[in-house]
Design a protein around this motif. Structure first.
Motif, PDB file in Angstrom:
ATOM      1  N   GLY A   1       0.796  -1.219   0.000  1.00  0.00           N
ATOM      2  CA  GLY A   1       0.000   0.000   0.000  1.00  0.00           C
ATOM      3  C   GLY A   1       0.825   1.263   0.000  1.00  0.00           C
ATOM      4  N   ASN A   2       2.144   1.147  -0.137  1.00  0.00           N
ATOM      5  CA  ASN A   2       2.995   2.335  -0.232  1.00  0.00           C
ATOM      6  C   ASN A   2       2.513   3.211  -1.390  1.00  0.00           C
ATOM      7  N   ALA A   3       2.290   4.487  -1.089  1.00  0.00           N
ATOM      8  CA  ALA A   3       1.708   5.382  -2.088  1.00  0.00           C
ATOM      9  C   ALA A   3       2.739   5.953  -3.058  1.00  0.00           C
ATOM     10  N   LEU A   4       4.017   5.705  -2.811  1.00  0.00           N
ATOM     11  CA  LEU A   4       5.051   6.374  -3.597  1.00  0.00           C
ATOM     12  C   LEU A   4       5.702   5.497  -4.653  1.00  0.00           C
TER      13      LEU A   4
ATOM     14  N   LEU B   1      14.731   4.903  -6.162  1.00  0.00           N
ATOM     15  CA  LEU B   1      15.658   5.910  -5.637  1.00  0.00           C
ATOM     16  C   LEU B   1      14.991   7.273  -5.488  1.00  0.00           C
ATOM     17  N   ALA B   2      13.845   7.463  -6.127  1.00  0.00           N
ATOM     18  CA  ALA B   2      13.119   8.724  -5.980  1.00  0.00           C
ATOM     19  C   ALA B   2      12.345   8.784  -4.668  1.00  0.00           C
ATOM     20  N   CYS B   3      12.250   7.672  -3.949  1.00  0.00           N
ATOM     21  CA  CYS B   3      11.511   7.613  -2.692  1.00  0.00           C
ATOM     22  C   CYS B   3      12.430   7.935  -1.511  1.00  0.00           C
ATOM     23  N   PRO B   4      11.856   8.338  -0.374  1.00  0.00           N
ATOM     24  CA  PRO B   4      12.656   8.467   0.850  1.00  0.00           C
ATOM     25  C   PRO B   4      12.967   7.086   1.425  1.00  0.00           C
ATOM     26  N   TRP B   5      14.096   6.983   2.121  1.00  0.00           N
ATOM     27  CA  TRP B   5      14.549   5.694   2.650  1.00  0.00           C
ATOM     28  C   TRP B   5      14.835   5.793   4.138  1.00  0.00           C
ATOM     29  N   VAL B   6      14.735   4.663   4.819  1.00  0.00           N
ATOM     30  CA  VAL B   6      15.249   4.511   6.177  1.00  0.00           C
ATOM     31  C   VAL B   6      16.422   3.553   6.091  1.00  0.00           C
TER      32      VAL B   6
ATOM     33  N   GLY C   1      25.828   4.408 -11.264  1.00  0.00           N
ATOM     34  CA  GLY C   1      25.900   5.745 -11.838  1.00  0.00           C
ATOM     35  C   GLY C   1      24.779   6.663 -11.393  1.00  0.00           C
ATOM     36  N   ARG C   2      24.208   6.418 -10.188  1.00  0.00           N
ATOM     37  CA  ARG C   2      23.112   7.231  -9.693  1.00  0.00           C
ATOM     38  C   ARG C   2      23.526   7.979  -8.427  1.00  0.00           C
ATOM     39  N   LYS C   3      22.755   9.027  -8.116  1.00  0.00           N
ATOM     40  CA  LYS C   3      22.942   9.747  -6.867  1.00  0.00           C
ATOM     41  C   LYS C   3      22.196   9.015  -5.756  1.00  0.00           C
ATOM     42  N   LEU C   4      22.694   9.159  -4.546  1.00  0.00           N
ATOM     43  CA  LEU C   4      22.052   8.515  -3.407  1.00  0.00           C
ATOM     44  C   LEU C   4      20.665   9.105  -3.190  1.00  0.00           C
ATOM     45  N   PRO C   5      19.716   8.286  -2.745  1.00  0.00           N
ATOM     46  CA  PRO C   5      18.376   8.804  -2.464  1.00  0.00           C
ATOM     47  C   PRO C   5      18.356   9.614  -1.178  1.00  0.00           C
ATOM     48  N   LYS C   6      17.234  10.223  -0.899  1.00  0.00           N
ATOM     49  CA  LYS C   6      17.055  10.930   0.361  1.00  0.00           C
ATOM     50  C   LYS C   6      16.947   9.911   1.490  1.00  0.00           C
ATOM     51  N   ILE C   7      17.821  10.044   2.488  1.00  0.00           N
ATOM     52  CA  ILE C   7      17.754   9.189   3.669  1.00  0.00           C
ATOM     53  C   ILE C   7      16.964   9.958   4.721  1.00  0.00           C
ATOM     54  N   ALA C   8      15.694   9.610   4.868  1.00  0.00           N
ATOM     55  CA  ALA C   8      14.810  10.352   5.762  1.00  0.00           C
ATOM     56  C   ALA C   8      15.040  10.007   7.224  1.00  0.00           C
TER      57      ALA C   8
ATOM     58  N   ALA D   1       7.470  -0.729   7.526  1.00  0.00           N
ATOM     59  CA  ALA D   1       6.132  -1.305   7.615  1.00  0.00           C
ATOM     60  C   ALA D   1       5.063  -0.273   7.961  1.00  0.00           C
ATOM     61  N   ASN D   2       5.467   0.875   8.510  1.00  0.00           N
ATOM     62  CA  ASN D   2       4.496   1.856   8.986  1.00  0.00           C
ATOM     63  C   ASN D   2       4.631   3.224   8.327  1.00  0.00           C
ATOM     64  N   SER D   3       5.290   3.286   7.177  1.00  0.00           N
ATOM     65  CA  SER D   3       5.451   4.563   6.486  1.00  0.00           C
ATOM     66  C   SER D   3       5.614   4.301   4.995  1.00  0.00           C
ATOM     67  N   ASP D   4       5.784   5.357   4.236  1.00  0.00           N
ATOM     68  CA  ASP D   4       6.040   5.209   2.806  1.00  0.00           C
ATOM     69  C   ASP D   4       7.530   5.247   2.476  1.00  0.00           C
ATOM     70  N   MET D   5       8.374   5.073   3.489  1.00  0.00           N
ATOM     71  CA  MET D   5       9.807   4.974   3.254  1.00  0.00           C
ATOM     72  C   MET D   5      10.179   3.564   2.800  1.00  0.00           C
ATOM     73  N   LEU D   6      11.250   3.457   2.035  1.00  0.00           N
ATOM     74  CA  LEU D   6      11.775   2.161   1.608  1.00  0.00           C
ATOM     75  C   LEU D   6      12.949   1.775   2.490  1.00  0.00           C
ATOM     76  N   GLY D   7      13.238   0.492   2.518  1.00  0.00           N
ATOM     77  CA  GLY D   7      14.396  -0.002   3.248  1.00  0.00           C
ATOM     78  C   GLY D   7      15.144  -1.014   2.414  1.00  0.00           C
ATOM     79  N   TRP D   8      16.433  -1.144   2.677  1.00  0.00           N
ATOM     80  CA  TRP D   8      17.275  -2.137   1.998  1.00  0.00           C
ATOM     81  C   TRP D   8      17.593  -3.198   3.033  1.00  0.00           C
ATOM     82  N   LEU D   9      16.956  -4.365   2.917  1.00  0.00           N
ATOM     83  CA  LEU D   9      16.922  -5.307   4.029  1.00  0.00           C
ATOM     84  C   LEU D   9      17.220  -6.730   3.585  1.00  0.00           C
ATOM     85  N   PRO D  10      17.759  -7.563   4.489  1.00  0.00           N
ATOM     86  CA  PRO D  10      18.000  -8.972   4.169  1.00  0.00           C
ATOM     87  C   PRO D  10      16.684  -9.751   4.104  1.00  0.00           C
ATOM     88  N   MET D  11      16.555 -10.606   3.115  1.00  0.00           N
ATOM     89  CA  MET D  11      15.342 -11.402   2.973  1.00  0.00           C
ATOM     90  C   MET D  11      15.087 -12.268   4.194  1.00  0.00           C
TER      91      MET D  11
END
Length: 302
Positions: A173-176, A188-193, A213-220, A234-244
């Protein structure tokens, strides 16, 4: 001069905790008693070991010199006691990355506790870089970490036939972001934790983005906790880079979704490490067999 083991443990507790209050809890002493013990040690050594300031205590140059020797002396004393007590007594100091602390480590340590209930177990969960530092400082006997753990004073003694992969994740349900996207630029256009700078996963993520070859995303949000990172995703529209291995349950429950972005997918494997030129104590020798059994039960893929 001779050293009392209690003095050395008190000194190490203050050095590691940075304050008398936290250290007193670690060594199960009152703060005044701990303060007296440190003061008496300083008198015997002929100078201050700590600088006292409003936020706590920091090592002086003399304290820095004593630190490595104190860790070695305490380690050798503990290993001697463990050897004298035999295979099923002593202390095991184990460190592992979060993905393993939530998979094979509990199984192996539970089996060890059933077989040898007199072994005291001290478990540290931390990223690779912190585990390497603790192993080199003799605060750990064994470390379970990724193949990124490279240091000339550390050796890999056994591979763990486990695989895992870091992937971009978002909440259902992430809106972004499109739930099925595989586009690097879209995520990468989304905010991240993210974990804080200096943590191995953060550095790996930044290397992948730079390599693409990209710029780092916004780390919110930055955090030192993987659990907090998952909760924020799980409780916001931020993305995370996480182990499966850490998010598989949430993905299966329909809480999180994985974005299969090839540029941000990183496979990793795990090894058991120790310090070079160190004889493992009996508890450490005993637990190695239980890790082999736990791996068989857990399976090798994630």
């Amino acid at each position: 001069m001779s050293f009392d083991g209690r003095d050395l443990r008190a000194f190490l507790a203050v050095a590691d905790c940075g304050s008398l209050g936290r250290a007193a809890h670690v060594v199960n002493m009152t703060q005044p008693s701990l303060s007296r013990r440190i003061h008496e040690l300083e008198l015997r050594l002929g100078g201050p070991l700590f600088e006292r300031h409003s936020k706590g205590m920091a090592l002086t140059p003399s304290g820095e010199v004593l630190l490595d020797h104190a860790r070695l002396l305490v380690f050798e004393m503990e290993q001697a006691v463990a050897s004298l007590n035999g295979m099923r007594r002593g202390k095991l100091r184990l460190g592992a990355v979060a993905a393993l602390c939530r998979s094979i480590v509990p199984q192996a340590l539970a089996a060890l506790a059933r077989e040898a209930p007199d072994i005291a177990i001290d478990l540290l969960e931390a990223p690779d870089s912190e585990l390497a530092e603790a192993l080199l400082d003799r605060r750990l006997d064994l470390v379970l970490a990724t193949e990124m753990l490279k240091n000339e004073e550390i050796e890999a003694i056994a591979p763990l036939p486990l695989r895992d992969r870091f992937v971009p994740c978002s909440r259902i349900g992430n809106a972004l972001v499109d739930p099925a996207t595989t586009a690097l630029d879209e995520v990468l256009a989304c905010p991240w934790v993210m974990l804080r700078r200096g943590r191995t996963p953060r550095q790996l993520f930044e290397d992948l983005v730079a390599g693409a070859g990209r710029k780092l995303p916004k780390i919110a949000v930055e955090t030192n906790s993987v659990g907090a990172q998952i909760a924020m995703v799980a409780n916001s529209d931020m993305l995370g880079w996480l182990p499966m291995r850490l998010v598989a349950d949430q993905v299966g429950a329909g809480i999180l979704q994985v974005h299969p972005v090839a540029e941000l997918t990183l496979e990793r494997r795990f090894w058991i490490y120790r310090r070079r030129r160190t004889v493992l104590g009996k508890p450490a020798q005993l637990v190695l067999r239980h890790f082999e059994l736990s791996v068989d039960r857990a399976g090798g893929e994630a």
